[in-house]
Enzyme design. Structure first.
Site, PDB file in Angstrom:
ATOM      1  N   ARG A  32       6.889  -7.152 -12.820  1.00  0.00           N
ATOM      2  CA  ARG A  32       7.216  -6.518 -11.922  1.00  0.00           C
ATOM      3  C   ARG A  32       6.504  -7.338 -10.741  1.00  0.00           C
ATOM      4  NH1 ARG A  32       5.558  -0.525 -12.844  1.00  0.00           N
ATOM      5  NH2 ARG A  32       3.584  -1.740 -13.540  1.00  0.00           N
ATOM      6  N   ARG A  75      12.021 -11.031  -0.897  1.00  0.00           N
ATOM      7  CA  ARG A  75      12.595  -9.943  -0.024  1.00  0.00           C
ATOM      8  C   ARG A  75      13.118 -10.800   1.422  1.00  0.00           C
ATOM      9  NH1 ARG A  75      12.188  -4.758   1.012  1.00  0.00           N
ATOM     10  NH2 ARG A  75      12.917  -4.733  -1.224  1.00  0.00           N
ATOM     11  N   GLU A 117      19.109  -6.521  -5.554  1.00  0.00           N
ATOM     12  CA  GLU A 117      19.228  -5.338  -4.966  1.00  0.00           C
ATOM     13  C   GLU A 117      19.485  -5.506  -3.415  1.00  0.00           C
ATOM     14  OE1 GLU A 117      15.996  -2.540  -5.373  1.00  0.00           O
ATOM     15  OE2 GLU A 117      15.720  -2.898  -7.482  1.00  0.00           O
ATOM     16  N   ASN A 177      18.664  -3.247  -0.575  1.00  0.00           N
ATOM     17  CA  ASN A 177      17.770  -1.931  -0.143  1.00  0.00           C
ATOM     18  C   ASN A 177      18.367  -1.597   1.440  1.00  0.00           C
ATOM     19  OD1 ASN A 177      15.394  -1.853  -2.191  1.00  0.00           O
ATOM     20  ND2 ASN A 177      15.851  -3.933  -1.606  1.00  0.00           N
ATOM     21  N   ASP A 209      16.698  -8.451  -2.381  1.00  0.00           N
ATOM     22  CA  ASP A 209      15.833  -8.860  -3.221  1.00  0.00           C
ATOM     23  C   ASP A 209      16.583 -10.110  -4.148  1.00  0.00           C
ATOM     24  OD1 ASP A 209      14.200  -7.283  -2.341  1.00  0.00           O
ATOM     25  OD2 ASP A 209      14.505  -5.654  -4.168  1.00  0.00           O
ATOM     26  N   ARG A 265       7.487 -12.322  -3.400  1.00  0.00           N
ATOM     27  CA  ARG A 265       6.456 -11.335  -3.765  1.00  0.00           C
ATOM     28  C   ARG A 265       6.462 -11.761  -5.363  1.00  0.00           C
ATOM     29  NH1 ARG A 265      10.156  -6.236  -2.866  1.00  0.00           N
ATOM     30  NH2 ARG A 265      11.491  -7.761  -3.593  1.00  0.00           N
ATOM     31  N   LYS A 313      15.759  -0.035 -16.387  1.00  0.00           N
ATOM     32  CA  LYS A 313      14.774   0.519 -15.361  1.00  0.00           C
ATOM     33  C   LYS A 313      15.478   1.822 -14.921  1.00  0.00           C
ATOM     34  CE  LYS A 313      16.335  -2.986 -11.999  1.00  0.00           C
ATOM     35  NZ  LYS A 313      15.848  -4.036 -11.119  1.00  0.00           N
ATOM     36  N   LYS A 323      20.650  -0.011  -6.093  1.00  0.00           N
ATOM     37  CA  LYS A 323      21.155  -0.960  -7.479  1.00  0.00           C
ATOM     38  C   LYS A 323      22.705  -0.674  -7.758  1.00  0.00           C
ATOM     39  CE  LYS A 323      16.422  -0.091  -9.569  1.00  0.00           C
ATOM     40  NZ  LYS A 323      16.128   0.633  -8.323  1.00  0.00           N
TER      41      LYS A 323
END
Length: 313
Positions: free
Chosen positions: A232, A210, A280, A282, A272, A224, A160, A125
């Site tokens: 979420r 993703r 994000e 990752n 993301d 997703r 978050k 993040k």
């Protein structure tokens, strides 16, 4: 080429063989003639100038309930391996960070994937902050006044943990919501880390995309979609994966960040994207390999191993 490969990962007996990316990477490596070894992060150690691990030789098979054979555990010198996969799940805490410091001591002579220095320096993040024009409005703070000021401007926000994962602890705070103080007390009572707040993106109802990049190049994406009544979209909390194409905006984002990822040894990355916004990057333990293979027929694991084999050659 036959490589000796060690996986630093959570216990393999608990993985879902139809979803786990580490299992798929191990399966593909074995099919390519590479030898496998695995150990858990708590069995990584430094002693008298050597980076060591206690683990076992591994063989995998796609057989439910009988997917891994492990020999008796033994101690090994990790510098004798060709490749080490840094694949344990977050949380990205000091234990995780310490493993990257230890693996730094043998990389790149032993190739660690992803490069541990930049895994440590690029938390999911935080790395996105390098691309402010690609990301939604964001605040990172522990101070309640800073968070309130941000919410006053953007009204509908997501709050978050900065170093959370898997959708845990993610809250949507609408303009009418009065829980920010209580949530701040809850989070700050648990740890000393800041929180991240972002403008809510309504397009999340259509899915959180993703996108998987291999050595800086996009190879495909899955969408997703959140479960009914959920904000979420993480598959850990009931998000539904579905096939999706890369848009022009997706390709623009990948073009912007791809060279940076490649130049810093991030071979396998999952980003993301929600409604055209990058949320994000990752690098710690990305997922999505098996879903993409099922939807698009793309052997992502093969592409990843081709990059690694070329680096070792």
């Amino acid at each position: 080429m036959s490589l000796s490969v060690a996986f630093q990962m959570d216990p393999i007996d608990a993985v879902d063989i139809d979803a786990d990316s580490s299992f798929r990477l191990a399966e593909e490596a074995q099919a390519r003639g590479h030898s496998l070894f695995m150990y858990t992060p708590d069995n990584l150690m430094f002693r008298e100038g050597k980076v060591l691990a206690k683990g076992a030789t591994l063989q995998v098979r796609r057989e439910y309930g009988n997917h891994a054979d492990l020999t008796e555990q033994r101690e090994v010198d990790l510098s004798t391996f060709d490749v080490i996969w840094l694949r344990q799940d977050p949380p990205f805490d000091m234990g995780y960070i310490t493993t990257t410091h230890l693996l730094d001591r043998i990389h790149p002579e032993t190739l660690v994937v992803n490069d541990p220095t930049w895994v440590r320096n690029w938390p999911e993040k935080l790395k996105v902050l390098d691309y402010p024009d690609l990301t939604p409005p964001t605040a990172i703070a522990r101070n309640i006044y800073a968070l309130k000021a941000f919410k006053d401007v953007h009204d509908d926000v997501i709050l978050k943990p900065l170093y959370g994962n898997g959708g845990a602890g993610v809250f949507r705070l609408t303009p009418e919501d009065r829980n920010l103080n209580s949530l701040h007390e809850l989070f700050t009572g648990i740890n000393r880390e800041p929180l991240i707040m972002q403008m809510f993106l309504p397009d999340v109802s259509k899915g959180d995309k993703r996108i998987i990049l291999v050595d800086g190049q996009p190879v495909g994406a899955i969408n997703r979609v959140p479960a009914k009544g959920e904000t979420r979209s993480n598959m850990h909390v009931g998000g539904r994966p579905e096939p999706v194409d890369l848009s022009d905006r997706d390709r623009e984002i990948c073009e912007r960040i791809g060279r940076d990822l490649k130049d810093h040894g991030q071979v396998f990355v999952g980003i993301d994207v929600i409604g055209g916004w990058l949320t994000e990057i990752n690098v710690t333990s990305p997922t999505g390999v098996q879903e993409l293979e099922r939807f698009d027929g793309i052997n992502v694991a093969e592409k990843i191993w081709q990059v690694i084999e070329a680096k070792r050659a």
